[in-house]
Motif scaffolding. Structure first.
Motif, PDB file in Angstrom:
ATOM      1  N   MET A   1       0.845  -1.188   0.000  1.00  0.00           N
ATOM      2  CA  MET A   1       0.000   0.000   0.000  1.00  0.00           C
ATOM      3  C   MET A   1       0.889   1.250   0.000  1.00  0.00           C
ATOM      4  O   MET A   1       1.861   1.329   0.735  1.00  0.00           O
ATOM      5  CB  MET A   1      -0.893  -0.026   1.239  1.00  0.00           C
ATOM      6  CG  MET A   1      -1.888   1.052   1.280  1.00  0.00           C
ATOM      7  SD  MET A   1      -3.013   0.751   2.676  1.00  0.00           S
ATOM      8  CE  MET A   1      -4.126   2.055   2.412  1.00  0.00           C
ATOM      9  N   ILE A   2       0.553   2.190  -0.824  1.00  0.00           N
ATOM     10  CA  ILE A   2       1.345   3.412  -0.962  1.00  0.00           C
ATOM     11  C   ILE A   2       1.030   4.353   0.214  1.00  0.00           C
ATOM     12  O   ILE A   2      -0.111   4.492   0.624  1.00  0.00           O
ATOM     13  CB  ILE A   2       1.064   4.092  -2.319  1.00  0.00           C
ATOM     14  CG1 ILE A   2       2.056   5.196  -2.588  1.00  0.00           C
ATOM     15  CG2 ILE A   2      -0.342   4.601  -2.402  1.00  0.00           C
ATOM     16  CD1 ILE A   2       2.023   5.696  -4.025  1.00  0.00           C
ATOM     17  N   LYS A   3       2.070   4.967   0.746  1.00  0.00           N
ATOM     18  CA  LYS A   3       1.889   5.896   1.849  1.00  0.00           C
ATOM     19  C   LYS A   3       1.309   7.206   1.334  1.00  0.00           C
ATOM     20  O   LYS A   3       1.504   7.575   0.182  1.00  0.00           O
ATOM     21  CB  LYS A   3       3.224   6.161   2.542  1.00  0.00           C
ATOM     22  CG  LYS A   3       3.749   4.964   3.273  1.00  0.00           C
ATOM     23  CD  LYS A   3       4.983   5.329   4.046  1.00  0.00           C
ATOM     24  CE  LYS A   3       5.464   4.154   4.850  1.00  0.00           C
ATOM     25  NZ  LYS A   3       6.565   4.511   5.724  1.00  0.00           N
ATOM     26  N   LEU A   4       0.616   7.905   2.214  1.00  0.00           N
ATOM     27  CA  LEU A   4      -0.028   9.164   1.845  1.00  0.00           C
ATOM     28  C   LEU A   4       0.983  10.157   1.286  1.00  0.00           C
ATOM     29  O   LEU A   4       0.736  10.775   0.253  1.00  0.00           O
ATOM     30  CB  LEU A   4      -0.743   9.769   3.059  1.00  0.00           C
ATOM     31  CG  LEU A   4      -1.379  11.133   2.832  1.00  0.00           C
ATOM     32  CD1 LEU A   4      -2.491  11.046   1.795  1.00  0.00           C
ATOM     33  CD2 LEU A   4      -1.896  11.691   4.129  1.00  0.00           C
ATOM     34  N   PHE A   5       2.125  10.286   1.932  1.00  0.00           N
ATOM     35  CA  PHE A   5       3.120  11.254   1.477  1.00  0.00           C
ATOM     36  C   PHE A   5       3.605  10.924   0.075  1.00  0.00           C
ATOM     37  O   PHE A   5       3.756  11.816  -0.754  1.00  0.00           O
ATOM     38  CB  PHE A   5       4.300  11.320   2.458  1.00  0.00           C
ATOM     39  CG  PHE A   5       5.404  12.205   1.972  1.00  0.00           C
ATOM     40  CD1 PHE A   5       5.214  13.579   1.875  1.00  0.00           C
ATOM     41  CD2 PHE A   5       6.617  11.681   1.585  1.00  0.00           C
ATOM     42  CE1 PHE A   5       6.224  14.407   1.403  1.00  0.00           C
ATOM     43  CE2 PHE A   5       7.628  12.499   1.118  1.00  0.00           C
ATOM     44  CZ  PHE A   5       7.431  13.860   1.026  1.00  0.00           C
ATOM     45  N   GLU A   6       3.841   9.658  -0.211  1.00  0.00           N
ATOM     46  CA  GLU A   6       4.299   9.262  -1.548  1.00  0.00           C
ATOM     47  C   GLU A   6       3.236   9.584  -2.595  1.00  0.00           C
ATOM     48  O   GLU A   6       3.544  10.062  -3.680  1.00  0.00           O
ATOM     49  CB  GLU A   6       4.653   7.775  -1.582  1.00  0.00           C
ATOM     50  CG  GLU A   6       5.856   7.424  -0.743  1.00  0.00           C
ATOM     51  CD  GLU A   6       7.112   8.174  -1.151  1.00  0.00           C
ATOM     52  OE1 GLU A   6       7.363   8.333  -2.355  1.00  0.00           O
ATOM     53  OE2 GLU A   6       7.828   8.634  -0.247  1.00  0.00           O
ATOM     54  N   TYR A   7       1.984   9.342  -2.276  1.00  0.00           N
ATOM     55  CA  TYR A   7       0.886   9.664  -3.187  1.00  0.00           C
ATOM     56  C   TYR A   7       0.827  11.173  -3.442  1.00  0.00           C
ATOM     57  O   TYR A   7       0.695  11.617  -4.583  1.00  0.00           O
ATOM     58  CB  TYR A   7      -0.446   9.172  -2.602  1.00  0.00           C
ATOM     59  CG  TYR A   7      -1.641   9.644  -3.374  1.00  0.00           C
ATOM     60  CD1 TYR A   7      -1.972   9.075  -4.595  1.00  0.00           C
ATOM     61  CD2 TYR A   7      -2.433  10.687  -2.900  1.00  0.00           C
ATOM     62  CE1 TYR A   7      -3.064   9.522  -5.326  1.00  0.00           C
ATOM     63  CE2 TYR A   7      -3.523  11.141  -3.619  1.00  0.00           C
ATOM     64  CZ  TYR A   7      -3.827  10.554  -4.832  1.00  0.00           C
ATOM     65  OH  TYR A   7      -4.905  11.005  -5.542  1.00  0.00           O
ATOM     66  N   LEU A   8       0.942  11.969  -2.372  1.00  0.00           N
ATOM     67  CA  LEU A   8       0.902  13.422  -2.512  1.00  0.00           C
ATOM     68  C   LEU A   8       2.087  13.931  -3.322  1.00  0.00           C
ATOM     69  O   LEU A   8       1.949  14.867  -4.108  1.00  0.00           O
ATOM     70  CB  LEU A   8       0.884  14.083  -1.135  1.00  0.00           C
ATOM     71  CG  LEU A   8      -0.376  13.845  -0.300  1.00  0.00           C
ATOM     72  CD1 LEU A   8      -0.196  14.413   1.098  1.00  0.00           C
ATOM     73  CD2 LEU A   8      -1.601  14.422  -0.974  1.00  0.00           C
ATOM     74  N   LYS A   9       3.228  13.300  -3.157  1.00  0.00           N
ATOM     75  CA  LYS A   9       4.425  13.695  -3.894  1.00  0.00           C
ATOM     76  C   LYS A   9       4.245  13.445  -5.392  1.00  0.00           C
ATOM     77  O   LYS A   9       4.582  14.299  -6.222  1.00  0.00           O
ATOM     78  CB  LYS A   9       5.619  12.900  -3.350  1.00  0.00           C
ATOM     79  CG  LYS A   9       6.952  13.427  -3.726  1.00  0.00           C
ATOM     80  CD  LYS A   9       8.022  12.659  -2.960  1.00  0.00           C
ATOM     81  CE  LYS A   9       9.400  13.085  -3.340  1.00  0.00           C
ATOM     82  NZ  LYS A   9      10.425  12.352  -2.604  1.00  0.00           N
ATOM     83  N   ILE A  10       3.700  12.298  -5.744  1.00  0.00           N
ATOM     84  CA  ILE A  10       3.429  11.970  -7.151  1.00  0.00           C
ATOM     85  C   ILE A  10       2.428  12.963  -7.736  1.00  0.00           C
ATOM     86  O   ILE A  10       2.617  13.486  -8.838  1.00  0.00           O
ATOM     87  CB  ILE A  10       2.910  10.518  -7.277  1.00  0.00           C
ATOM     88  CG1 ILE A  10       4.026   9.527  -6.936  1.00  0.00           C
ATOM     89  CG2 ILE A  10       2.363  10.248  -8.668  1.00  0.00           C
ATOM     90  CD1 ILE A  10       3.546   8.102  -6.729  1.00  0.00           C
ATOM     91  N   THR A  11       1.374  13.248  -6.982  1.00  0.00           N
ATOM     92  CA  THR A  11       0.347  14.181  -7.445  1.00  0.00           C
ATOM     93  C   THR A  11       0.917  15.583  -7.634  1.00  0.00           C
ATOM     94  O   THR A  11       0.641  16.247  -8.636  1.00  0.00           O
ATOM     95  CB  THR A  11      -0.831  14.212  -6.449  1.00  0.00           C
ATOM     96  OG1 THR A  11      -1.325  12.874  -6.281  1.00  0.00           O
ATOM     97  CG2 THR A  11      -1.950  15.100  -6.952  1.00  0.00           C
ATOM     98  N   ALA A  12       1.730  16.036  -6.689  1.00  0.00           N
ATOM     99  CA  ALA A  12       2.341  17.364  -6.785  1.00  0.00           C
ATOM    100  C   ALA A  12       3.229  17.459  -8.016  1.00  0.00           C
ATOM    101  O   ALA A  12       3.210  18.472  -8.729  1.00  0.00           O
ATOM    102  CB  ALA A  12       3.148  17.656  -5.524  1.00  0.00           C
ATOM    103  N   THR A  13       3.982  16.420  -8.297  1.00  0.00           N
ATOM    104  CA  THR A  13       4.867  16.416  -9.457  1.00  0.00           C
ATOM    105  C   THR A  13       4.065  16.504 -10.747  1.00  0.00           C
ATOM    106  O   THR A  13       4.414  17.265 -11.654  1.00  0.00           O
ATOM    107  CB  THR A  13       5.745  15.142  -9.458  1.00  0.00           C
ATOM    108  OG1 THR A  13       6.466  15.087  -8.226  1.00  0.00           O
ATOM    109  CG2 THR A  13       6.715  15.149 -10.604  1.00  0.00           C
ATOM    110  N   LYS A  14       2.975  15.755 -10.822  1.00  0.00           N
ATOM    111  CA  LYS A  14       2.136  15.790 -12.023  1.00  0.00           C
ATOM    112  C   LYS A  14       1.491  17.153 -12.215  1.00  0.00           C
ATOM    113  O   LYS A  14       1.427  17.668 -13.335  1.00  0.00           O
ATOM    114  CB  LYS A  14       1.054  14.709 -11.939  1.00  0.00           C
ATOM    115  CG  LYS A  14       1.584  13.310 -12.137  1.00  0.00           C
ATOM    116  CD  LYS A  14       0.474  12.288 -12.075  1.00  0.00           C
ATOM    117  CE  LYS A  14       1.012  10.891 -12.280  1.00  0.00           C
ATOM    118  NZ  LYS A  14      -0.058   9.888 -12.211  1.00  0.00           N
ATOM    119  N   LEU A  15       1.019  17.757 -11.134  1.00  0.00           N
ATOM    120  CA  LEU A  15       0.386  19.070 -11.241  1.00  0.00           C
ATOM    121  C   LEU A  15       1.400  20.137 -11.629  1.00  0.00           C
ATOM    122  O   LEU A  15       1.088  21.050 -12.397  1.00  0.00           O
ATOM    123  CB  LEU A  15      -0.273  19.454  -9.914  1.00  0.00           C
ATOM    124  CG  LEU A  15      -1.553  18.718  -9.552  1.00  0.00           C
ATOM    125  CD1 LEU A  15      -1.997  19.101  -8.142  1.00  0.00           C
ATOM    126  CD2 LEU A  15      -2.659  19.027 -10.540  1.00  0.00           C
TER     127      LEU A  15
END
Length: 57
Positions: A1-15
């Motif tokens: 399961m992906i950690k919240l911070f890792e998910y937010l980091k991926i999302t921030a990079t895409k945005l």
């Protein structure tokens, strides 16, 4: 399961890749980051790292 911070980091990079197109989404994302910080879901260091990603990409 992906950690919240890792998910937010991926999302921030895409945005951050297309700031002009995603300007409104970035503002909404920053608001969500503020909420996560207040509710202790992320640390202040993680918050700052995510903000840095949004600013420099």
């Amino acid at each position: 399961m992906i950690k919240l911070f890792e998910y937010l980091k991926i999302t921030a990079t895409k945005l951050a890749k297309d700031k002009k197109k995603n300007a409104e989404k970035i503002e909404d994302f920053k608001t969500k980051l503020d909420i996560f910080l207040v509710k202790d879901r992320i640390t202040s260091e993680e918050y700052q790292e995510l903000c840095d990603i949004l600013e420099k990409e």
